[in-house]
Design an enzyme around this catalytic site. Structure first.
Site, mmCIF file in Angstrom:
data_model
loop_
_atom_site.group_PDB
_atom_site.id
_atom_site.type_symbol
_atom_site.label_atom_id
_atom_site.label_comp_id
_atom_site.label_asym_id
_atom_site.label_seq_id
_atom_site.Cartn_x
_atom_site.Cartn_y
_atom_site.Cartn_z
ATOM 1 N N GLU A 98 0.810 -1.217 0.000
ATOM 2 C CA GLU A 98 0.000 0.000 0.000
ATOM 3 C C GLU A 98 0.847 1.273 0.000
ATOM 4 O O GLU A 98 0.429 2.297 -0.557
ATOM 5 C CB GLU A 98 -0.949 0.011 1.203
ATOM 6 C CG GLU A 98 -2.041 -1.034 1.147
ATOM 7 C CD GLU A 98 -1.647 -2.373 1.786
ATOM 8 O OE1 GLU A 98 -2.523 -3.242 1.936
ATOM 9 O OE2 GLU A 98 -0.444 -2.530 2.121
ATOM 10 N N PHE B 217 -11.445 -6.699 14.247
ATOM 11 C CA PHE B 217 -10.362 -7.161 13.382
ATOM 12 C C PHE B 217 -10.033 -6.094 12.332
ATOM 13 O O PHE B 217 -10.919 -5.596 11.643
ATOM 14 C CB PHE B 217 -10.766 -8.465 12.704
ATOM 15 C CG PHE B 217 -9.760 -8.989 11.711
ATOM 16 C CD1 PHE B 217 -8.509 -9.436 12.126
ATOM 17 C CD2 PHE B 217 -10.052 -9.017 10.358
ATOM 18 C CE1 PHE B 217 -7.577 -9.900 11.220
ATOM 19 C CE2 PHE B 217 -9.137 -9.487 9.440
ATOM 20 C CZ PHE B 217 -7.889 -9.927 9.867
ATOM 21 N N GLN B 218 -8.780 -5.753 12.228
ATOM 22 C CA GLN B 218 -8.262 -4.756 11.285
ATOM 23 C C GLN B 218 -8.923 -3.391 11.445
ATOM 24 O O GLN B 218 -9.069 -2.638 10.484
ATOM 25 C CB GLN B 218 -8.375 -5.249 9.836
ATOM 26 C CG GLN B 218 -7.395 -6.367 9.520
ATOM 27 C CD GLN B 218 -7.278 -6.670 8.041
ATOM 28 O OE1 GLN B 218 -8.206 -6.443 7.275
ATOM 29 N NE2 GLN B 218 -6.128 -7.202 7.640
ATOM 30 N N LYS C 27 -17.447 -0.345 5.963
ATOM 31 C CA LYS C 27 -17.887 -1.371 5.023
ATOM 32 C C LYS C 27 -19.403 -1.390 4.849
ATOM 33 O O LYS C 27 -19.914 -1.581 3.732
ATOM 34 C CB LYS C 27 -17.385 -2.742 5.482
ATOM 35 C CG LYS C 27 -17.595 -3.838 4.453
ATOM 36 C CD LYS C 27 -16.908 -5.133 4.869
ATOM 37 C CE LYS C 27 -17.044 -6.202 3.784
ATOM 38 N NZ LYS C 27 -16.329 -7.461 4.162
ATOM 39 N N MET D 88 24.709 8.265 2.571
ATOM 40 C CA MET D 88 24.629 9.579 3.189
ATOM 41 C C MET D 88 24.868 9.507 4.687
ATOM 42 O O MET D 88 25.542 10.379 5.269
ATOM 43 C CB MET D 88 23.273 10.221 2.891
ATOM 44 C CG MET D 88 23.179 11.680 3.320
ATOM 45 S SD MET D 88 24.369 12.747 2.454
ATOM 46 C CE MET D 88 23.439 13.106 0.958
#
Length: 564
Positions: free
Chosen positions: A61, A123-124, A173, A478
């Protein structure tokens, strides 16, 4: 903005909230979205097939957000990314922050658990609305499917209006599954947004300061591109012939090989640019924000100069450096109206030209190995005006800024404000999706590319002809340079001796690859890189002791540069 077509086929038609999401995106002119599916966002993915929207499936993502960022920078449109709830949403956060700090218009759409489950540690479930509050222009949590068209229209307008930036839309949802009526009239029609003209009094003050200056200097930032004011800036530069410097994001607003352009200023800026700032008596700041990487020790920055500051965001005027005149109107219009008259600055122009010649970069490095600045310079010149270079963060990022030629700002895509390692490869994907005919080159390092190397699979899936130049010094270069110079050579956790064979890794993903380590082979390697039709990776081994020069040490004035 012109009126968009109606989003409903009939006033009594009913669809799910997910269908309203798709139709709202189409109403905004969106053609591509970057994302990764999951449970809470699944209703939207169910509505995508046959919608006319092209979904670009990335492999993480974060890459969706970074690709959307680059797509927006090249196309000038709002980038759109899509992820599910929980880890999907949190994986977008770095990309959202990247867009926020670089003022890139983006709409990030996240799935959320159903509204009855919110606040139950389902959940999630994650409060992405709260997580992202400091790094977005605005956030929406949709509670009613009927509100989707209006919310999406407002989100896109906010992302583009004024100083651009990311906007978050969180979609529970059950809202996307709910049945809702299409609006009977187009809710997305809005009046055109026009910049407010600058005040005549402020214009007159600015013109007077410019006319009186003996050593004026243009200080160009990324705001020029965000305002689509490159042409106006070039006209102003042509009229006045005032020497110019640019920030990292401002590169390309003037072609970097333009006589009178002195290069990037700041920590790794050119000596000519930094000395010109130090000696100027008027700094004309156009779309820049006096960032610490550009100014060095702020109270020593342009110590003799008065300040004229153009910026669309009033909060930037006098935020870090007091401005004698602040102009917040439409940038292109203001620049075109600015007529300071004939300037008597020929001695100053000659002084700047002499400094640019005296302190020009050198490419005659000893040895037979690859000298990265010379390689990058040659690649950019051979690639021509159709080239877009995306890069990661580290030594190679500064070499790209110092040595590559840019004829337009969209040709240089870099993570400037956040400094996001892993930006280059997803940005290359986004750039090619926005401009398929461009020659897109990603310059990465062996540290940075490991952050999102899985996106080689995305290149393969979409047959994107990205040219990857991987500079490999087996170091976090760097960080190693700073440890060498400022931490008594206490090299802590910078040795990447256990890197994989990057060419073999690329080939395992189905991407053509080869290795370059001898200077005499560089011309043939550049030809192969640029002439290959599909994706290709050039693995370049370079000296691990090579540093980026010049360098302004921390806490020092830009006039106190360290050199090789």
């Amino acid at each position: 903005m012109t009126a968009q077509p109606q989003i409903a086929p009939a006033s009594n038609a009913r669809r799910t909230g997910a269908h309203l999401v798709v139709e709202a995106l189409r109403a905004e002119g969106v053609t591509k979205v970057f994302g990764y599916p999951g449970g809470a966002i699944m209703p939207v993915y169910d509505a995508l097939p046959g919608s006319g929207l092209e979904h670009v499936l990335v492999r993480h993502e974060q890459a969706a957000a970074l690709a959307a960022d680059a797509y927006a920078r090249v196309s000038g449109e709002v980038g759109v990314c899509l992820a599910t709830s929980g880890p999907g949403a949190t994986n977008l956060v770095t990309g959202i922050a990247n867009a926020f700090l670089d003022s890139v218009p983006m709409v990030a759409i996240t799935g959320q658990v159903a509204t009855p489950l919110m606040g139950t540690d389902a959940f999630q479930e994650i409060d992405v609305f709260g997580v992202t509050l400091p790094i977005v222009k605005h956030s929406f949590l949709v509670r009613d499917a009927a509100d989707i068209p209006k919310i999406f229209a407002e989100a896109f307008e906010l992302a583009k209006r004024g100083r651009p930036g990311p906007v978050l839309i969180d979609l529970p949802k059950d809202v996307t599954q709910a049945s809702a009526a299409f609006p009977s009239v187009d809710q997305t029609v809005r009046a055109p947004v026009r910049g407010v003209p600058s005040e005549p009094a402020s214009m007159a003050q600015a013109e007077a300061l410019i006319a009186q200056a003996e050593r004026p200097l243009l200080y160009i930032g990324g705001g020029v591109t965000l305002a689509k004011a490159e042409d106006a800036l070039r006209r102003f530069f042509t009229r006045t012939q005032i020497p110019a410097v640019a920030t990292l994001k401002g590169l390309g607003a003037l072609p970097t090989d333009t006589p009178g352009f002195l290069g990037m200023l700041g920590m790794h800026g050119t000596k000519a640019a930094n000395l010109a700032v130090n000696e100027s008596d008027l700094l004309i700041c156009v779309g820049a924000r006096f960032d610490d990487r550009a100014t060095g020790k702020l109270d020593t920055f342009a110590p003799q100069a008065r300040i004229v500051h153009f910026d669309v965001d009033p909060s930037e005027i006098s935020k870090l450096r007091d401005a004698d005149v602040g102009l917040t109107g439409d940038l292109a219009e203001t620049l075109d109206r600015m007529e300071p008259g004939v300037l008597s600055i020929a001695p100053w122009r000659q002084r700047c030209a002499d400094a640019a010649e005296r302190w020009a970069m050198r490419y005659d490095a000893p040895g037979s190995g690859i000298y990265a600045p010379k390689l990058l310079k040659d690649i950019s010149e051979q690639a021509g005006d159709k080239a877009i270079i995306t890069c990661d963060v580290g030594q190679h990022q500064m070499w790209v800024a110092q040595h590559c030629r840019f004829s337009r700002p969209q040709a240089h895509l870099t993570s400037a404000g956040l400094g996001t390692m892993g930006y280059g490869l997803p940005a290359g994907i986004g750039a090619l999706m926005a401009e398929p005919d461009a020659t897109v080159i990603t310059v990465s390092g062996d540290g940075s590319i490991m952050m999102n190397i899985h996106e080689l699979a995305t290149l393969r899936r979409y047959r994107l002809p990205l040219k990857i130049v991987l500079l490999d010094n087996s170091q976090l270069g760097m960080v190693r340079q700073w440890q060498e110079l400022f931490y008594d050579e206490n090299f802590s956790e910078v040795d990447l001796f256990d890197n994989p064979d990057f060419a073999a890794v690329a080939r395992a993903f189905g991407v053509e690859a080869f290795t370059l380590d001898r200077r005499e082979d560089a011309p043939a390697a550049i030809d192969r890189l640029l002439s290959t039709n599909g994706p290709i990776l050039c693995h370049v081994r370079i000296d691990p002791r090579e540093n980026v020069w010049p360098l302004v040490p921390p806490g020092k004035s830009n006039a106190d540069m360290m050199e090789a």
